[in-house]
Design a protein around this motif. Structure first.
Motif, PDB file in Angstrom:
ATOM      1  N   TRP A 226       0.837  -1.207   0.000  1.00 29.55           N
ATOM      2  CA  TRP A 226       0.000   0.000   0.000  1.00 29.55           C
ATOM      3  C   TRP A 226       0.867   1.250   0.000  1.00 29.55           C
ATOM      4  CZ3 TRP A 226       0.040   3.315   4.331  1.00 29.55           C
ATOM      5  CH2 TRP A 226       0.662   2.812   5.469  1.00 29.55           C
ATOM      6  N   LYS A 227       2.067   1.145   0.583  1.00 28.30           N
ATOM      7  CA  LYS A 227       2.982   2.296   0.532  1.00 28.30           C
ATOM      8  C   LYS A 227       3.560   2.443  -0.875  1.00 28.30           C
ATOM      9  CE  LYS A 227       4.499   2.545   5.312  1.00 28.30           C
ATOM     10  NZ  LYS A 227       5.629   2.504   6.237  1.00 28.30           N
ATOM     11  N   ALA A 228       3.882   1.320  -1.455  1.00 24.60           N
ATOM     12  CA  ALA A 228       4.519   1.349  -2.777  1.00 24.60           C
ATOM     13  C   ALA A 228       3.544   1.756  -3.879  1.00 24.60           C
ATOM     14  CB  ALA A 228       5.100  -0.030  -3.092  1.00 24.60           C
ATOM     15  N   ARG A 229       2.276   1.424  -3.729  1.00 19.02           N
ATOM     16  CA  ARG A 229       1.301   1.632  -4.804  1.00 19.02           C
ATOM     17  C   ARG A 229       0.461   2.888  -4.661  1.00 19.02           C
ATOM     18  NH1 ARG A 229       1.117  -1.813  -9.407  1.00 19.02           N
ATOM     19  NH2 ARG A 229       2.279  -3.659  -8.817  1.00 19.02           N
ATOM     20  N   GLY A 230       0.412   3.453  -3.467  1.00 19.16           N
ATOM     21  CA  GLY A 230      -0.371   4.681  -3.285  1.00 19.16           C
ATOM     22  C   GLY A 230      -1.860   4.421  -3.110  1.00 19.16           C
ATOM     23  N   ARG A 231      -2.648   5.499  -3.171  1.00 16.74           N
ATOM     24  CA  ARG A 231      -4.088   5.422  -2.923  1.00 16.74           C
ATOM     25  C   ARG A 231      -4.800   4.611  -4.011  1.00 16.74           C
ATOM     26  NH1 ARG A 231      -6.165   7.182   1.774  1.00 16.74           N
ATOM     27  NH2 ARG A 231      -8.038   7.927   0.718  1.00 16.74           N
ATOM     28  N   ALA A 232      -5.943   4.076  -3.642  1.00 21.77           N
ATOM     29  CA  ALA A 232      -6.711   3.272  -4.595  1.00 21.77           C
ATOM     30  C   ALA A 232      -7.212   4.139  -5.749  1.00 21.77           C
ATOM     31  CB  ALA A 232      -7.897   2.623  -3.886  1.00 21.77           C
ATOM     32  N   ARG A 233      -7.122   3.628  -6.944  1.00 19.79           N
ATOM     33  CA  ARG A 233      -7.642   4.326  -8.116  1.00 19.79           C
ATOM     34  C   ARG A 233      -8.057   3.279  -9.157  1.00 19.79           C
ATOM     35  NH1 ARG A 233      -2.519   4.188  -6.919  1.00 19.79           N
ATOM     36  NH2 ARG A 233      -0.974   3.814  -8.540  1.00 19.79           N
ATOM     37  N   SER A 234      -9.013   3.652  -9.964  1.00 15.46           N
ATOM     38  CA  SER A 234      -9.647   2.660 -10.834  1.00 15.46           C
ATOM     39  C   SER A 234      -9.581   3.088 -12.295  1.00 15.46           C
ATOM     40  CB  SER A 234     -11.120   2.505 -10.449  1.00 15.46           C
ATOM     41  OG  SER A 234     -11.242   2.359  -9.051  1.00 15.46           O
ATOM     42  N   VAL A 235      -9.556   2.093 -13.155  1.00 18.18           N
ATOM     43  CA  VAL A 235      -9.646   2.363 -14.593  1.00 18.18           C
ATOM     44  C   VAL A 235     -11.106   2.719 -14.890  1.00 18.18           C
ATOM     45  CG1 VAL A 235      -9.379   1.337 -16.891  1.00 18.18           C
ATOM     46  CG2 VAL A 235      -7.797   0.718 -15.039  1.00 18.18           C
ATOM     47  N   ARG A 236     -11.307   3.730 -15.745  1.00 22.55           N
ATOM     48  CA  ARG A 236     -12.680   4.159 -16.041  1.00 22.55           C
ATOM     49  C   ARG A 236     -13.500   2.995 -16.613  1.00 22.55           C
ATOM     50  NH1 ARG A 236     -13.084  10.056 -17.553  1.00 22.55           N
ATOM     51  NH2 ARG A 236     -14.766   9.315 -18.868  1.00 22.55           N
ATOM     52  N   PRO A 237     -14.752   2.901 -16.214  1.00 20.88           N
ATOM     53  CA  PRO A 237     -15.559   1.744 -16.628  1.00 20.88           C
ATOM     54  C   PRO A 237     -15.663   1.563 -18.133  1.00 20.88           C
ATOM     55  CG  PRO A 237     -16.892   3.412 -15.478  1.00 20.88           C
ATOM     56  CD  PRO A 237     -15.478   3.797 -15.303  1.00 20.88           C
ATOM     57  N   ASP A 238     -15.781   2.644 -18.877  1.00 24.11           N
ATOM     58  CA  ASP A 238     -15.906   2.481 -20.329  1.00 24.11           C
ATOM     59  C   ASP A 238     -14.623   1.933 -20.940  1.00 24.11           C
ATOM     60  OD1 ASP A 238     -18.492   3.241 -20.277  1.00 24.11           O
ATOM     61  OD2 ASP A 238     -18.130   5.327 -20.828  1.00 24.11           O
ATOM     62  N   GLU A 239     -13.490   2.289 -20.338  1.00 29.68           N
ATOM     63  CA  GLU A 239     -12.217   1.766 -20.821  1.00 29.68           C
ATOM     64  C   GLU A 239     -12.111   0.271 -20.493  1.00 29.68           C
ATOM     65  OE1 GLU A 239     -10.056   2.726 -22.779  1.00 29.68           O
ATOM     66  OE2 GLU A 239      -8.305   1.466 -22.381  1.00 29.68           O
ATOM     67  N   VAL A 240     -12.601  -0.114 -19.316  1.00 23.34           N
ATOM     68  CA  VAL A 240     -12.589  -1.543 -18.964  1.00 23.34           C
ATOM     69  C   VAL A 240     -13.420  -2.322 -19.982  1.00 23.34           C
ATOM     70  CG1 VAL A 240     -13.249  -3.273 -17.239  1.00 23.34           C
ATOM     71  CG2 VAL A 240     -12.272  -1.088 -16.490  1.00 23.34           C
ATOM     72  N   VAL A 241     -14.619  -1.814 -20.278  1.00 25.84           N
ATOM     73  CA  VAL A 241     -15.503  -2.506 -21.234  1.00 25.84           C
ATOM     74  C   VAL A 241     -14.831  -2.587 -22.604  1.00 25.84           C
ATOM     75  CG1 VAL A 241     -17.681  -2.285 -22.507  1.00 25.84           C
ATOM     76  CG2 VAL A 241     -17.642  -1.986 -20.023  1.00 25.84           C
ATOM     77  N   ARG A 242     -14.203  -1.494 -23.024  1.00 25.38           N
ATOM     78  CA  ARG A 242     -13.531  -1.479 -24.328  1.00 25.38           C
ATOM     79  C   ARG A 242     -12.443  -2.551 -24.384  1.00 25.38           C
ATOM     80  NH1 ARG A 242      -9.130   0.246 -27.079  1.00 25.38           N
ATOM     81  NH2 ARG A 242      -8.017   0.806 -25.181  1.00 25.38           N
ATOM     82  N   ARG A 243     -11.689  -2.677 -23.305  1.00 28.33           N
ATOM     83  CA  ARG A 243     -10.587  -3.642 -23.312  1.00 28.33           C
ATOM     84  C   ARG A 243     -11.091  -5.077 -23.217  1.00 28.33           C
ATOM     85  NH1 ARG A 243      -5.246  -2.336 -20.467  1.00 28.33           N
ATOM     86  NH2 ARG A 243      -4.625  -3.663 -22.191  1.00 28.33           N
TER      87      ARG A 243
END
Ligand code: SF4
Length: 445
Positions: free
Chosen positions: A149-166
């Motif tokens: 958690w120190k190495a990766r930083g705060r939680a953040r997410s890929v935008r849903p439309d980008e997830v669907v596209r991929r």
């Protein structure tokens, strides 16, 4: 393409690289070479069991980089020091222990004309079975033993439309299964709450995203990597019953003792964990259920270990990853007193691993007679047969929706002339051998 595969450490590390090598050889166009064979890509499976292992891991990475190859690093050392490893000269990727399968994708992407950024058709023979898609990074928890958690930083997410596209692209490229990964997957979408990213669709969360993917793509099978117990909600359980989300959850328990869980700064207690898991198993037949356990955390005496053992005996885990605790600099737990001696950690690990093997065996036994959807990962090679020995048998290895590894002997596939890698077949479980289920394809009318 010339690829060097190098490992340090335990037998698990060694067998993982053998699996990668077997899979790569099955795909052709790849020569496995040593560091002296002018590799273009080096894969290094590191170890962190001792300070000496850390040192050896760094040395091996440097030697690989000196050849001029692109270096992909995985294993326990890079898991614990991902940023330091990423910064090392020549390192192109650091791959988490949970995502080692994705190394196959990385290498075969180099030789395939269909990557997720290129819509050209996937050539026969270069087809991969599962696509690992990172949808989340970072973690807002602060477990006392963890440096991630120190190495990766705060939680953040890929935008849903980008997830669907991929996901759509992965399906176009021929993948039958997409595995959604993240450092803390269950936090998906939390930071979207106050944004304008999604209007009128309710609070975005992981279950919301899964519903969206399943509604907007044709992905045959979706799988989740690790989740925290508190993040499994009723909506997710409904999706697990629906057929396209693989009936598989990996829920790290870490300890079955409430005092140790508090010291670890985990967000549940053993009774809550047991209650939730029992509900899931009751609702979802043949659910594949995995966990991680740390033995020898500071302060874990015999009573605390017995509590963990008792919880693990009670819960229907189908596989378990057992880790002996070692302090990591920079973590809170590294300052805790009452360290557990190595021989005790070793003994406790052995007890839990024996329990894990027994649980896996009895789970597969219960599956006999059931028909499971099996994604063929590799096949067609003599000797690639559930540990039966080189040249002894011939068949196909795959993974079922509930994460059971299945071996389909070639003698059961004569009707069809074989099974292509990456295909999904229905197979009846007819037996087991050395931790793998034996499957017989079912011909659907
Ligand atoms: S949930 Fe805990 S163990 Fe997992 S990444 Fe976050 S801090 Fe580390």
């Amino acid at each position: 393409m010339k690829v060097a595969l190098l490992t340090l450490g335990c037998k698990v590390n060694q067998s993982e690289l053998i699996d990668i090598e077997t899979s790569l050889r099955g795909r052709g166009h790849i020569n496995i070479v040593g560091l002296d064979g002018a590799p273009e890509i080096c894969v290094i499976n590191t170890c962190s069991v001792t300070a000496k292992s850390d040192y050896q891991s760094r040395q091996l990475i440097r030697r690989a980089a000196a050849t001029g190859a692109r270096v992909i690093v995985t294993g326990c050392y890079s898991e614990l020091n991902p940023l330091a490893v990423k910064d090392m000269k020549g390192v192109s990727h650091v791959v988490s222990n949970n995502e080692k399968d994705s190394i196959i994708n990385m290498i075969t992407d180099e030789i395939s004309s269909c990557t997720l950024d290129n819509q050209a058709a996937l050539p026969r023979g270069a087809r991969r079975s599962r696509y690992f898609l990172k949808i989340q990074d970072g973690c807002d928890y602060s477990c006392s033993y963890c440096i991630v958690w120190k190495a990766r930083g705060r939680a953040r997410s890929v935008r849903p439309d980008e997830v669907v596209r991929r996901v759509r692209r992965a399906v176009e490229c021929g993948y039958k299964e997409v595995v959604l990964t993240g450092i803390h997957l269950g936090l998906y979408g939390r930071e979207f709450d106050d944004s304008n990213l999604i209007r009128g669709a309710g609070a975005p969360c992981l279950s919301w995203l899964l519903e969206k993917i399943l509604a907007e793509t044709d992905v045959p099978r979706l799988r989740l990597s690790s989740l925290e117990i508190n993040e499994v909600d009723g909506r997710l359980l409904d999706l697990l019953k629906g057929g396209r989300l693989a009936r598989h959850l990996h829920l790290p328990l870490q300890s079955g003792d409430d005092r140790i869980l508090k010291l670890m700064k985990r967000h549940y207690d053993s009774a809550g964990f047991i209650g939730k898991v029992n509900k899931m198993v009751k609702e979802i037949p043949s659910l594949g259920l995995g966990t991680d356990v740390i033995v020898g955390f500071p302060g874990e005496g015999e009573p605390e270990f017995k509590n963990t053992l008792s919880v693990l005996r009670e819960l229907p885990f189908t596989y378990m990853h057992v880790f002996a605790y070692s302090p990591r600099p920079g973590t809170e737990a590294a300052h805790l007193s009452a360290a557990v001696e190595s021989p005790i950690k070793k003994r406790r690990s052995g007890i839990l691993r024996a329990l894990a093997a027994e649980k896996k065996r009895s789970f597969i036994e219960r599956l006999k007679g059931e028909t499971l959807g099996v994604l063929i990962e590799r096949g067609g090679e003599a000797g690639d047969c559930a540990g039966a020995g080189k040249g002894v048998c011939f068949g196909y290895r795959g993974v079922a929706d509930n994460y059971v590894k299945v071996f389909i002997p070639a003698e059961y596939t004569r009707f069809s002339g074989g099974i292509a890698d990456g295909s999904l077949v229905n197979a009846e479980i007819v037996g087991q051998k050395e931790g793998m289920a034996i499957g017989k394809p079912v011909i659907l009318s």
